[in-house]
Every structure is written in structure tokens, then in C-alpha cells.
Design a protein around this motif. Sequence first.
Motif, PDB file in Angstrom:
ATOM      1  N   HIS A 329      -3.741  17.916  13.362  1.00 21.62           N
ATOM      2  CA  HIS A 329      -4.856  17.985  14.196  1.00 21.62           C
ATOM      3  C   HIS A 329      -6.534  18.628  12.850  1.00 21.62           C
ATOM      4  CE1 HIS A 329      -8.107  18.262  17.703  1.00 21.62           C
ATOM      5  NE2 HIS A 329      -8.377  18.727  16.796  1.00 21.62           N
ATOM      6  N   THR A 330      -5.894  19.405  12.225  1.00 18.05           N
ATOM      7  CA  THR A 330      -7.470  20.209  10.896  1.00 18.05           C
ATOM      8  C   THR A 330      -6.535  20.033   9.567  1.00 18.05           C
ATOM      9  OG1 THR A 330      -6.358  21.771  10.773  1.00 18.05           O
ATOM     10  CG2 THR A 330      -6.715  21.943  12.705  1.00 18.05           C
ATOM     11  N   GLY A 331      -5.832  19.793   9.124  1.00 20.46           N
ATOM     12  CA  GLY A 331      -5.563  19.944   8.070  1.00 20.46           C
ATOM     13  C   GLY A 331      -5.467  20.680   6.959  1.00 20.46           C
ATOM     14  N   GLU A 332      -5.231  21.668   8.101  1.00 18.70           N
ATOM     15  CA  GLU A 332      -5.665  23.102   7.231  1.00 18.70           C
ATOM     16  C   GLU A 332      -4.234  24.002   8.061  1.00 18.70           C
ATOM     17  OE1 GLU A 332      -7.424  23.710   4.507  1.00 18.70           O
ATOM     18  OE2 GLU A 332      -8.629  21.568   4.942  1.00 18.70           O
ATOM     19  N   LEU A 333      -4.356  25.223   7.137  1.00 14.44           N
ATOM     20  CA  LEU A 333      -3.213  26.028   7.303  1.00 14.44           C
ATOM     21  C   LEU A 333      -2.243  26.286   7.560  1.00 14.44           C
ATOM     22  CD1 LEU A 333      -6.059  27.522  10.427  1.00 14.44           C
ATOM     23  CD2 LEU A 333      -5.609  27.852   8.365  1.00 14.44           C
ATOM     24  N   LYS A 334      -1.632  25.002   6.627  1.00 12.43           N
ATOM     25  CA  LYS A 334      -0.119  25.044   6.488  1.00 12.43           C
ATOM     26  C   LYS A 334       0.289  26.405   5.707  1.00 12.43           C
ATOM     27  CE  LYS A 334       3.429  22.285   4.946  1.00 12.43           C
ATOM     28  NZ  LYS A 334       3.384  20.767   4.130  1.00 12.43           N
ATOM     29  N   HIS A 335      -0.401  25.783   4.510  1.00  9.05           N
ATOM     30  CA  HIS A 335       0.144  27.080   3.544  1.00  9.05           C
ATOM     31  C   HIS A 335       0.285  28.715   4.228  1.00  9.05           C
ATOM     32  CE1 HIS A 335       1.408  23.996   0.912  1.00  9.05           C
ATOM     33  NE2 HIS A 335      -0.020  23.512   0.720  1.00  9.05           N
ATOM     34  N   ALA A 336      -1.112  29.326   4.902  1.00  8.11           N
ATOM     35  CA  ALA A 336      -0.940  30.591   5.233  1.00  8.11           C
ATOM     36  C   ALA A 336       0.332  30.505   6.589  1.00  8.11           C
ATOM     37  CB  ALA A 336      -2.509  30.288   6.221  1.00  8.11           C
ATOM     38  N   ILE A 337       0.252  29.628   7.327  1.00  5.64           N
ATOM     39  CA  ILE A 337       1.546  29.976   7.975  1.00  5.64           C
ATOM     40  C   ILE A 337       2.707  29.960   7.728  1.00  5.64           C
ATOM     41  CG2 ILE A 337       2.212  28.562  10.290  1.00  5.64           C
ATOM     42  CD1 ILE A 337      -0.088  27.960  11.134  1.00  5.64           C
ATOM     43  N   SER A 338       3.328  29.122   6.673  1.00  3.76           N
ATOM     44  CA  SER A 338       4.781  29.054   6.086  1.00  3.76           C
ATOM     45  C   SER A 338       4.062  30.724   5.423  1.00  3.76           C
ATOM     46  CB  SER A 338       4.400  27.686   5.364  1.00  3.76           C
ATOM     47  OG  SER A 338       5.804  27.914   4.736  1.00  3.76           O
TER      48      SER A 338
END
Length: 631
Positions: A329-338
Motif C-alpha cells: 500500500h505504501t511502498g515503505e517500511l519493509k526493512h524497518a519491520i524486517s
Amino acid sequence: MVTQRHAAYAEESAEVAVLFASLDKMKSVSKKIQGSMARLNETGRTVQDAIGPIYGNTQRLQIQNNNIDKIQAAIDKVKQPLDMRNKEERILRNRPDKVGLTEYIASIDRTNQALKSLKASNMRSNQVAISELSSLLAVGTGNLENVFRDMLRQDSQPIEPLKQITQGQDFPRISSNQSAQLRTINTNISNFTSQVAPGTDLTPSAKVYAHERGQYMSLSLQNLATATISTAKKVAADAVYRPGTCAIMTYATGIQGMYIAEYDNICPIFSREEWGAVLLATCQESLRTFSSTLRDLDAHIRNHLITDCYLAYEIIDVVSNTSFQIESHTGELKHAISDALKPVRETAKSSLSTLLGDIRSKMNQMLQLPGDGGPLPLTTDVMARLQLMTAYLSPLSSIMRSIGNGGWNRPNDAASTNSVPTLSSFDVGADGKQLFAHYCTDSIETLLSSLESKARQLQKGKSLQGIFLANNIAIIERMIRQSELQTLLGGAQPKVDGWKKKATNLYLDAWKNEVSPFLLDVQYTSKQMRPPSTGQAVDSATILKTLSSKDKDAIKEKFKNFNTAFDDLLARHKSFKMEPEVRGLLGREVQKFMEPLYARFWERYHEVDKGKGKYVKYDKGQLSSMLASLS
């Protein structure tokens, strides 16, 4: 005639005389004209010499006048921002709510344009004015930041996300009218910031937004974080974690809903280039809490790894799906959550080898085994683990692909967070279900190998060992059939069948070595006709007539010994504890082995006691019935 001719000559002569007279006049006129032209040319040169300098001076004067006009216009233009400073200062030093937000923003815009003009003029005399206008804009921008903050706070009262989650409602979003005003304010603040501090990561308004909305999200999610920790606590130390017990799903759902809603709020307010940075800054505080919560859960799992490793698998599944939804939905936060998930993921990897080691450890600690050959509770526990793991095929597949096929047999590699990836690691093309099936097969193989080894140490007699193994194998097969394992472990059946055959052979060892030798005899076919084989008519009396009394006594002794050994094994068989499948299988195997042996021996020698039953205790039918009762 002559007179007429003379008259004609006279007339022509007169005309010629007239023509000569006219020609003389023309020559005289031409000379006068030439003289006039010469005087006119001389006069023109005189005039040109006189007027030329005057014309040049006139052109230079015109150019100077134009330059003067331009300088005057430039002076007027320079004076214009200075003249409007007092007016704009009266507006910008007031509060926007008193002046009116629209007028206040218009004043900032005018001041901003004036500042740009002054900077573009590059005149030393404007430096003081530039400084004054910059200070004025800083005051105005600061006031706008306060308005921006106040408007955000109106929509930033903490909520209870559980209401939205349980009732299926959308998470609150800033209204379109409010977003339009916030966007206008942000644009003006950004314009000023780009002049005084170009290249800044976040504008002042973006920082205000991140702080206010970040605090709103952090406070709203705090109860879910607390609930996640409290629901993970164990009531009983040995209780196995059950799917859905921990509130991590609710927590992750709340994070997903709030982050997506916040992204939808950010997009209308900030420029496209700012979306990602503002979202990350806004979520930073709640992400820190989320990461801390996962670390606490990881510590709990490591302290109860055997029983609560399933919580690690659940967290990986839930958080990975949440990360995917947020990123899509946002294209963001993947690495932060990972990064937040990484400790739990490493613990989940190490659990695979730990569970295998637990089987060996518990078997090594056993000092005795059931005397009746009954199955161990450990077998049920191990199979229950594998059954429970089928509920987490997705995260387990991901974990197993990352460590490679058989990676669970390398505990140091699985537990190390700094291990160097190998070619077998990160095999994204591997079939996760197939890898899980291999892991289950290794677990079952480890269990059965440990059971066999311990049985050889602690149980006397191969029959008891065979019953013990067969009972545990029956538990394994039954729990495979009754669960999702049946569709996954088709390839493991040949190995299980191999163990089942080994257990059967161990049990049959006593029947082969303690009973069957009494049903074997020696026939010397070279001295007499070979007797008919079983299945054909056999005359026992005739056969006995050919035997010596010593041979007959030996036959009698064989029958007596058989009776004793058979009754003993029969009693032992009934004393063993057997699973229904095991009793049926071993009973059939004993009958298949013993019945033809006894039938042959009985047919040849049953007349040795002439039907008195002194030596021949069972006839063929009786023994067949007794063998059938073993199943």
C-alpha cells in the motif's frame, strides 16, 4: 521652275538656322544647369558637415535617457520590497487567527517573493533588507508551524484500535478540508526552508507532523503492545503454545491499519518526494515499541523454546504478512519491520535443530522403559509437535529455504546470526512443503533410532524390543493419518515401513529360535522314498512305522518341548501391551510363520501318541484357532 527651287532651298536654310540657334541656347542652359548642380553639391556637403555631429550627440542623449529610466525603474523595484516590509510586518507579527489564515499565508507568500527578488539583485545594499525579511519570514513561518501543530492536534487524540479491529471499521483519517489547509501551510513553510536551509531531510512542518502523529499512533498502540506480552506469558511451565493464544495478530493488525491510514493522511499534505521520509519518521516511535515488544517475546520464546517455538513461527507469519500489506500500500517500511522481526526469525531457525536435539536428550535421560512394551509418551509428544507445525507451513517454509535442506542438522549454523550464507541457503525456488516433509522424516528417523538404541540397552529379549518399537511406530503412523501430515509425508512411508519390518523381525525372533526348531526334523531321502509334502495325503501311522523307537521318542520330545515353548510364548504375547494395529500385524505374522510349520509336523507325526493327547496337545485346527486369536 528655278525660282521655285531657290524658294525651297531658302526655306530649308531658314529652318537649319533656327535649329542651330536652338542648339546654342540648349548649350547655354546646360552650362547653367551644370553650374547650379556644382553649387548644390557644395552646399549639401557644407550642411552635412554642420549637422552630422549634432545628430550623433542626439542619439547618445537618447541612450543615456533610456539608461537613466532603467536605473530609476530598478531603484523603484529595489525600494518596493523595502516599502512593503512595514505592511507585511504588521501582518506577520500578529497571530494567524487574528489576521485570518488566508491573508496571513498571502502575506508570507508576498514576503517570500520579495526576499527572492532581493537575493536575485545581488546588491550589497540589500543585505540588511534580506536579513530583516528573512527574520520576518522566520517569525511568520514559526507562527504557521504553531497553526499546523494545533490543527494536527485536533485530529490526534489517541484511539483504541481494538474497536476498529473487532468491528471491522476503517481507522480515522484527516478530513479532506483539513488536509487542504495543512498542505497550503506546509507548502509555505517548505518554500521558506528551501531558501534558508536547502537540502534539509525534513522540513519543520514535516517534523511537527511526525512528532504529533507519531505520538498519537504510539499512544494508541500501547495497550495492544502490553496485551501482546501479557497473553504470551505461560500459566503452566510445560504447557505447549497454542495458535492464536498471543495477541500478536491483533497488535499487527492495529499497526497495519494505523500505518496505512497515516500514509493516506500524508499523501495529500506533503509532496511526493516527502511521503516515504515523513511516514518513516511518523512511525519511528511506534516501530521502536513494536521492536521492543518482539524482543521481549523472543526472550520468552528462548526461555521456553521446546514448548513455545510455535509462537516464533506465528510471529513470523503474522508480521511478514503485515509487512507485505503495508509495503504493497505504501511502498515503505519493509526493512524497518524486517529488522524488528530478525531476532525472532533467528530463534525460529535455531528451534529446528533444538527440537531434534530434545528427542535425543530425553531418550538419553531415560533410565527405564515400559516392561510391557508399551509406547512412550515422548513419541506422542514428538508427533504432536509435527502436527502443530503443519499450522505454520508458510513461515516454516521460509525458514527452511533460508537454512537449506538439512540445515536443521547443523545446530551451530542454525543458531548463528552471523553465519556466512552458503549455496544451499536462500533457495527461494525450493519447495517449502517438501523441505518440511524432509524435516519431519528426519525427526521420525531420529526418534526411532533413539528408541531402538535405548531398547537394546534397557530391554531384555528381542520380542519385547520388537513390541516396543512396533507400538511406537503405530503411534507415529496413526498420528500421521489423523492430521495434515498424511498429505505431506507420503515420501516418508518407505522408511517407516522399513522400521516396521525391523520391529516385526525382532518380535518373530523368539518364535523362530524358541519354537520353530521343535517342528523341524531330519529326513534321509536316500534310504527311502521321499515322503509327500504338506498339502497331500500323509499317513502318519505309515511314517511312524519306518522310524526306530529312538526316533519316535525324539518326536515325542519335540512335541512336548513345542507345547511348553508355544504356551510360554502365547502367554508372553498376551502379556505385552500392544496397540490394536500392532496386535493385528504381529498376530498375522506369527500365524503366517507358525501355522504351515506345525501343520506339516503334525500331519507327519501326530499318531505318535495315538490320539491320547499326551504329547500332541493341539491338532491343526486348534493351533490355527489359537494363532488366529493373537490378532
